[in-house]
Design a protein around this motif. Structure first.
Motif, PDB file in Angstrom:
ATOM      1  N   ILE A 194     -39.477  40.752  42.294  1.00 33.42           N
ATOM      2  CA  ILE A 194     -38.862  41.948  42.862  1.00 33.42           C
ATOM      3  C   ILE A 194     -37.346  41.774  42.785  1.00 33.42           C
ATOM      4  O   ILE A 194     -36.820  40.655  42.877  1.00 33.42           O
ATOM      5  CB  ILE A 194     -39.307  42.207  44.313  1.00 33.42           C
ATOM      6  N   VAL A 195     -36.648  42.883  42.585  1.00 33.51           N
ATOM      7  CA  VAL A 195     -35.209  42.862  42.349  1.00 33.51           C
ATOM      8  C   VAL A 195     -34.523  43.593  43.491  1.00 33.51           C
ATOM      9  O   VAL A 195     -34.858  44.739  43.813  1.00 33.51           O
ATOM     10  CB  VAL A 195     -34.859  43.517  41.001  1.00 33.51           C
ATOM     11  N   TYR A 196     -33.531  42.889  44.091  1.00 31.48           N
ATOM     12  CA  TYR A 196     -32.699  43.499  45.138  1.00 31.48           C
ATOM     13  C   TYR A 196     -31.279  43.602  44.601  1.00 31.48           C
ATOM     14  O   TYR A 196     -30.708  42.618  44.101  1.00 31.48           O
ATOM     15  CB  TYR A 196     -32.718  42.656  46.405  1.00 31.48           C
ATOM     16  N   THR A 197     -30.716  44.796  44.684  1.00 27.17           N
ATOM     17  CA  THR A 197     -29.355  45.011  44.203  1.00 27.17           C
ATOM     18  C   THR A 197     -28.387  44.859  45.369  1.00 27.17           C
ATOM     19  O   THR A 197     -28.448  45.627  46.349  1.00 27.17           O
ATOM     20  CB  THR A 197     -29.200  46.398  43.567  1.00 27.17           C
ATOM     21  N   ALA A 198     -27.500  43.861  45.287  1.00 26.57           N
ATOM     22  CA  ALA A 198     -26.495  43.600  46.327  1.00 26.57           C
ATOM     23  C   ALA A 198     -25.157  44.163  45.861  1.00 26.57           C
ATOM     24  O   ALA A 198     -24.618  43.734  44.827  1.00 26.57           O
ATOM     25  CB  ALA A 198     -26.383  42.117  46.603  1.00 26.57           C
ATOM     26  N   LYS A 199     -24.640  45.094  46.618  1.00 24.66           N
ATOM     27  CA  LYS A 199     -23.348  45.694  46.271  1.00 24.66           C
ATOM     28  C   LYS A 199     -22.227  44.945  47.011  1.00 24.66           C
ATOM     29  O   LYS A 199     -22.252  44.835  48.237  1.00 24.66           O
ATOM     30  CB  LYS A 199     -23.333  47.173  46.657  1.00 24.66           C
ATOM     31  N   ILE A 200     -21.284  44.416  46.239  1.00 21.10           N
ATOM     32  CA  ILE A 200     -20.182  43.664  46.834  1.00 21.10           C
ATOM     33  C   ILE A 200     -18.855  44.262  46.361  1.00 21.10           C
ATOM     34  O   ILE A 200     -18.784  44.916  45.318  1.00 21.10           O
ATOM     35  CB  ILE A 200     -20.257  42.169  46.480  1.00 21.10           C
ATOM     36  N   SER A 201     -17.798  43.966  47.126  1.00 18.08           N
ATOM     37  CA  SER A 201     -16.479  44.490  46.782  1.00 18.08           C
ATOM     38  C   SER A 201     -15.850  43.655  45.668  1.00 18.08           C
ATOM     39  O   SER A 201     -16.313  42.546  45.359  1.00 18.08           O
ATOM     40  CB  SER A 201     -15.561  44.447  48.010  1.00 18.08           C
ATOM     41  N   ASP A 227     -18.557  31.254  43.426  1.00 19.43           N
ATOM     42  CA  ASP A 227     -18.153  31.535  42.060  1.00 19.43           C
ATOM     43  C   ASP A 227     -17.701  32.981  41.936  1.00 19.43           C
ATOM     44  O   ASP A 227     -18.050  33.856  42.738  1.00 19.43           O
ATOM     45  CB  ASP A 227     -19.315  31.288  41.093  1.00 19.43           C
ATOM     46  N   ILE A 228     -16.911  33.227  40.913  1.00 20.24           N
ATOM     47  CA  ILE A 228     -16.554  34.612  40.597  1.00 20.24           C
ATOM     48  C   ILE A 228     -17.800  35.313  40.056  1.00 20.24           C
ATOM     49  O   ILE A 228     -18.501  34.784  39.175  1.00 20.24           O
ATOM     50  CB  ILE A 228     -15.414  34.650  39.564  1.00 20.24           C
ATOM     51  N   VAL A 229     -18.066  36.458  40.625  1.00 17.33           N
ATOM     52  CA  VAL A 229     -19.263  37.200  40.212  1.00 17.33           C
ATOM     53  C   VAL A 229     -18.956  37.952  38.924  1.00 17.33           C
ATOM     54  O   VAL A 229     -18.126  38.873  38.901  1.00 17.33           O
ATOM     55  CB  VAL A 229     -19.715  38.157  41.325  1.00 17.33           C
ATOM     56  N   GLN A 230     -19.603  37.557  37.852  1.00 11.82           N
ATOM     57  CA  GLN A 230     -19.433  38.205  36.568  1.00 11.82           C
ATOM     58  C   GLN A 230     -20.335  39.444  36.496  1.00 11.82           C
ATOM     59  O   GLN A 230     -21.337  39.545  37.203  1.00 11.82           O
ATOM     60  CB  GLN A 230     -19.806  37.232  35.444  1.00 11.82           C
ATOM     61  N   PRO A 231     -19.993  40.417  35.650  1.00 12.97           N
ATOM     62  CA  PRO A 231     -20.862  41.581  35.489  1.00 12.97           C
ATOM     63  C   PRO A 231     -22.269  41.167  35.045  1.00 12.97           C
ATOM     64  O   PRO A 231     -22.432  40.359  34.123  1.00 12.97           O
ATOM     65  CB  PRO A 231     -20.163  42.394  34.393  1.00 12.97           C
ATOM     66  N   GLY A 232     -23.298  41.693  35.734  1.00 12.55           N
ATOM     67  CA  GLY A 232     -24.684  41.375  35.403  1.00 12.55           C
ATOM     68  C   GLY A 232     -25.182  40.066  35.984  1.00 12.55           C
ATOM     69  O   GLY A 232     -26.307  39.643  35.674  1.00 12.55           O
ATOM     70  N   MET A 233     -24.358  39.429  36.826  1.00 16.65           N
ATOM     71  CA  MET A 233     -24.767  38.146  37.398  1.00 16.65           C
ATOM     72  C   MET A 233     -25.951  38.327  38.345  1.00 16.65           C
ATOM     73  O   MET A 233     -26.031  39.302  39.079  1.00 16.65           O
ATOM     74  CB  MET A 233     -23.582  37.529  38.146  1.00 16.65           C
ATOM     75  N   LYS A 234     -26.882  37.337  38.335  1.00 16.74           N
ATOM     76  CA  LYS A 234     -28.073  37.393  39.179  1.00 16.74           C
ATOM     77  C   LYS A 234     -28.293  36.036  39.833  1.00 16.74           C
ATOM     78  O   LYS A 234     -27.955  34.990  39.272  1.00 16.74           O
ATOM     79  CB  LYS A 234     -29.316  37.773  38.347  1.00 16.74           C
ATOM     80  N   ARG A 235     -28.897  36.087  41.019  1.00 22.08           N
ATOM     81  CA  ARG A 235     -29.340  34.870  41.701  1.00 22.08           C
ATOM     82  C   ARG A 235     -30.836  34.972  41.944  1.00 22.08           C
ATOM     83  O   ARG A 235     -31.335  36.014  42.390  1.00 22.08           O
ATOM     84  CB  ARG A 235     -28.599  34.702  43.037  1.00 22.08           C
ATOM     85  N   LEU A 254     -37.657  36.489  44.135  1.00 21.74           N
ATOM     86  CA  LEU A 254     -36.748  37.556  44.549  1.00 21.74           C
ATOM     87  C   LEU A 254     -35.460  37.379  43.760  1.00 21.74           C
ATOM     88  O   LEU A 254     -34.837  36.304  43.787  1.00 21.74           O
ATOM     89  CB  LEU A 254     -36.462  37.462  46.048  1.00 21.74           C
ATOM     90  N   ILE A 255     -35.082  38.404  43.042  1.00 21.41           N
ATOM     91  CA  ILE A 255     -33.886  38.339  42.206  1.00 21.41           C
ATOM     92  C   ILE A 255     -32.798  39.189  42.866  1.00 21.41           C
ATOM     93  O   ILE A 255     -32.982  40.399  43.089  1.00 21.41           O
ATOM     94  CB  ILE A 255     -34.174  38.852  40.790  1.00 21.41           C
ATOM     95  N   VAL A 256     -31.677  38.546  43.186  1.00 22.02           N
ATOM     96  CA  VAL A 256     -30.528  39.247  43.743  1.00 22.02           C
ATOM     97  C   VAL A 256     -29.612  39.606  42.578  1.00 22.02           C
ATOM     98  O   VAL A 256     -29.075  38.732  41.885  1.00 22.02           O
ATOM     99  CB  VAL A 256     -29.777  38.388  44.784  1.00 22.02           C
ATOM    100  N   GLU A 257     -29.454  40.879  42.381  1.00 21.54           N
ATOM    101  CA  GLU A 257     -28.649  41.400  41.267  1.00 21.54           C
ATOM    102  C   GLU A 257     -27.368  41.986  41.845  1.00 21.54           C
ATOM    103  O   GLU A 257     -27.400  42.900  42.677  1.00 21.54           O
ATOM    104  CB  GLU A 257     -29.459  42.470  40.530  1.00 21.54           C
TER     105      GLU A 257
END
Length: 281
Positions: A194-201, A227-235, A254-257
């Motif tokens: 399952i994929v969760y999209t985390a919106k950060i500033s 780390d610096i969050v690169q575009p498309g980075m996932k945890r 669980l994938i944090v996108e």
């Protein structure tokens, strides 16, 4: 030697008025009986004649009984043609082959929470069924219980054989339910993950961030990165997804996108500060 009497239908040629009595002797030979009564061995020849230009493999012209299969292979002394025709009147009846109607397919919507734990869905269907006379129909409702097992994927089919409409001329159709995922307000599904999209500033993307990621069973997991969050980075967080269909004791991830929110505008001071801090290349 046995003697029998037969009464004639009228007076004799001698002019008598009473019934005339004939006597004959039973010889034990049917040909002799015909010859004595009808004056010849084959009295039927004048009525039937010979078939196929005077030849007939099944009939001896000297034997009036040959046509009727006496002593031959006919059934019970009947002609072969007659005995074989009896089969059409007997047990061989024409059977109408019934064909099954095409499957009736319904979508069955399930939530990710239901796929996580498994559940039972009760589906009400309305169908036609034959009455006891096997001719007239009635409409009835039936509840079908659909067992949703842990981890079942979208597109899984559950079939209930012959639960469709029934008529005198058909085999009822199968009723098929096809699993479809309900849209989820928080997660997207990717197989057993399952994929969760985390919106950060943008600031958090550059300086490090902490995200509180929800789980399907109502818990919250803290996911931090320096780390610096690169575009498309996932945890990826192991074993916090959905059960595997063939191994329900194990679960996906669980994938944090990350999704970086850029500011819509910057004042001049912010621009100058960023320009001094960030390298050009």
């Amino acid at each position: 030697m046995v003697k029998m009497g037969l009464k004639g239908g009228g007076p004799s040629g001698g002019g008598g008025v009473g019934p005339e009595t004939f006597s004959y002797t039973f010889q034990g030979d049917p040909h002799a009986i015909f010859a004595e009564f009808f004056g010849g061995r084959n009295p039927f020849e004048q009525f039937f004649g010979a078939r196929n230009g005077g030849t007939d493999e099944d009939m001896d012209t000297d034997d009036p009984f040959a046509r009727f299969g006496m002593g031959g292979s006919g059934m019970g002394g009947f002609p072969r043609s007659f005995s074989s025709g009896m089969g059409g009147l007997g047990g061989q009846s024409s059977v109408v082959k019934k064909h099954q109607d095409p499957p009736i397919v319904h979508d069955l919507r399930v939530s990710l929470e239901e796929v996580l734990s498994g559940c039972t869905k009760k589906m009400k269907i309305s169908r036609k069924r034959l009455n006891h006379d096997r001719r007239t129909l009635r409409t009835e409702d039936k509840i079908l219980e659909v067992q949703i097992k842990k981890g079942w994927k979208e597109g899984t089919k559950i079939t209930f054989p012959k639960e469709g409409d029934e008529t005198p001329t058909n085999i009822p159709a199968d009723v098929v339910f096809v699993l479809k995922d309900k849209p989820h307000p928080v997660f997207k599904r990717n197989g057993s993950d399952i994929v969760y999209t985390a919106k950060i500033s943008l600031r958090d993307a550059l300086c490090g961030s902490t995200v509180n990621a929800p789980t399907l069973d109502g818990r919250t997991l803290t996911v931090s990165t320096t780390d610096i969050v690169q575009p498309g980075m996932k945890r990826r967080i192991s074993s916090e997804g959905l059960p595997y269909p063939k191994r329900p004791d194990r679960r996906g991830d669980l994938i944090v996108e990350y999704e970086v929110k850029f500011p819509e505008r910057l004042n001049q001071n912010a621009r100058d500060t960023i320009a001094q801090v960030l390298p050009r290349s």
